[in-house]
Motif scaffolding. Structure first.
Motif, PDB file in Angstrom:
ATOM      1  N   ASP A 199       0.848  -1.056   0.325  1.00 49.51           N
ATOM      2  CA  ASP A 199      -0.248   0.146   0.083  1.00 49.51           C
ATOM      3  C   ASP A 199       1.025   1.279   0.143  1.00 49.51           C
ATOM      4  N   ARG A 200       0.452   2.051  -0.763  1.00 51.12           N
ATOM      5  CA  ARG A 200       1.080   3.302  -0.783  1.00 51.12           C
ATOM      6  C   ARG A 200      -0.062   4.689  -0.085  1.00 51.12           C
ATOM      7  N   ALA A 209      -2.162  -2.776  -2.769  1.00 51.31           N
ATOM      8  CA  ALA A 209      -1.802  -3.991  -1.795  1.00 51.31           C
ATOM      9  C   ALA A 209      -2.505  -4.609  -2.550  1.00 51.31           C
ATOM     10  N   LEU A 210      -1.898  -6.177  -3.421  1.00 54.37           N
ATOM     11  CA  LEU A 210      -2.291  -6.807  -4.509  1.00 54.37           C
ATOM     12  C   LEU A 210      -2.722  -8.254  -4.056  1.00 54.37           C
ATOM     13  N   ALA A 212      -5.259  -8.727  -7.726  1.00 57.16           N
ATOM     14  CA  ALA A 212      -5.991  -7.923  -7.744  1.00 57.16           C
ATOM     15  C   ALA A 212      -6.073  -6.994  -6.665  1.00 57.16           C
ATOM     16  N   SER A 213      -6.837  -6.114  -6.556  1.00 62.24           N
ATOM     17  CA  SER A 213      -6.429  -4.620  -5.445  1.00 62.24           C
ATOM     18  C   SER A 213      -6.806  -5.424  -3.828  1.00 62.24           C
ATOM     19  N   ILE A 214      -6.499  -5.423  -3.206  1.00 63.03           N
ATOM     20  CA  ILE A 214      -6.962  -6.027  -1.747  1.00 63.03           C
ATOM     21  C   ILE A 214      -8.351  -5.205  -1.683  1.00 63.03           C
ATOM     22  N   ASP A 215      -7.860  -3.025  -1.821  1.00 63.47           N
ATOM     23  CA  ASP A 215      -8.468  -2.318  -0.830  1.00 63.47           C
ATOM     24  C   ASP A 215      -8.959  -2.019  -0.286  1.00 63.47           C
TER      25      ASP A 215
END
Length: 197
Positions: free
Chosen positions: A93-94, A153-154, A159-162
């Protein structure tokens, strides 16, 4: 004339519905804004979460109710604040960090670590270069800090974890000019003591 009266009545009803909806939206937005958290200036970590899946926002939130999360503190005159922000949980993540609604910048790039997680150990995340982090210098003043996830993060399928968790802390340090004055003062005291003996 009755057709004109019906049109006016319909417009009045639409305006009333719009105003009622706007009032509800304002009430909802007010409820979604949590009271700012007082952030200690002694380097103690505070946690924030992001959950776009459940709450639909990339902003830092209180995971208990999804309300926007903000942190407040004061940097006294003569001191500088060192604000540290770090990702935790899964690396990748950013975050964009804001002080008083102005962007301070982004945390560093990170390497995805799913399914390996560091959990909520912010010190360990800060020591691990896979995790995104940043340190921002803040001048004297009052601060309200907020943030948002700018990159997720993926998972192992790409896929994006979101959803994310992170930590922030702030430490107060003397301004460089204050250090210089302190060292100069100590030097003068040392010279005076030597001359006096």
């Amino acid at each position: 004339m009755s057709g004109g009266a019906n049109t006016t009545t319909r417009i009045d009803m639409l305006i009333r519905k719009f105003l009622a909806g706007a009032a509800l939206a304002v009430a909802f937005l007010g409820a979604a804004q949590a009271t700012p958290v007082n952030l200690s200036t002694n380097g103690t970590w505070a946690e924030f979460d992001v959950d776009q899946v459940e709450f639909g926002t990339p902003n830092w939130i209180d995971i208990a109710d999804g309300s926007d999360l903000s942190f407040v503190f004061t940097v006294p005159v003569g001191l500088t604040g060192a604000l540290t922000v770090v990702d935790a949980g899964f690396a990748g993540d950013r975050f964009e960090v804001f002080a008083n609604a102005a962007s301070l910048g982004f945390t560093s790039a990170a390497i995805d670590s799913y399914p390996t997680s560091i959990g909520l150990d912010f010190d360990a995340a800060l020591a691990d270069s896979n995790y995104s982090r940043a340190v921002f210098a803040l001048a004297a003043g009052d601060y309200l800090i907020t943030g948002r996830m700018s990159l997720s993060a993926l998972d192992d399928l790409g896929a994006s974890i979101d959803a994310s968790v992170g930590g922030l802390n702030v430490m107060l340090v003397p301004e460089p000019a204050t250090y210089l004055m302190l060292l100069t003062g100590l030097g003068l005291l040392t010279i005076r003591r030597r001359r006096g003996t």
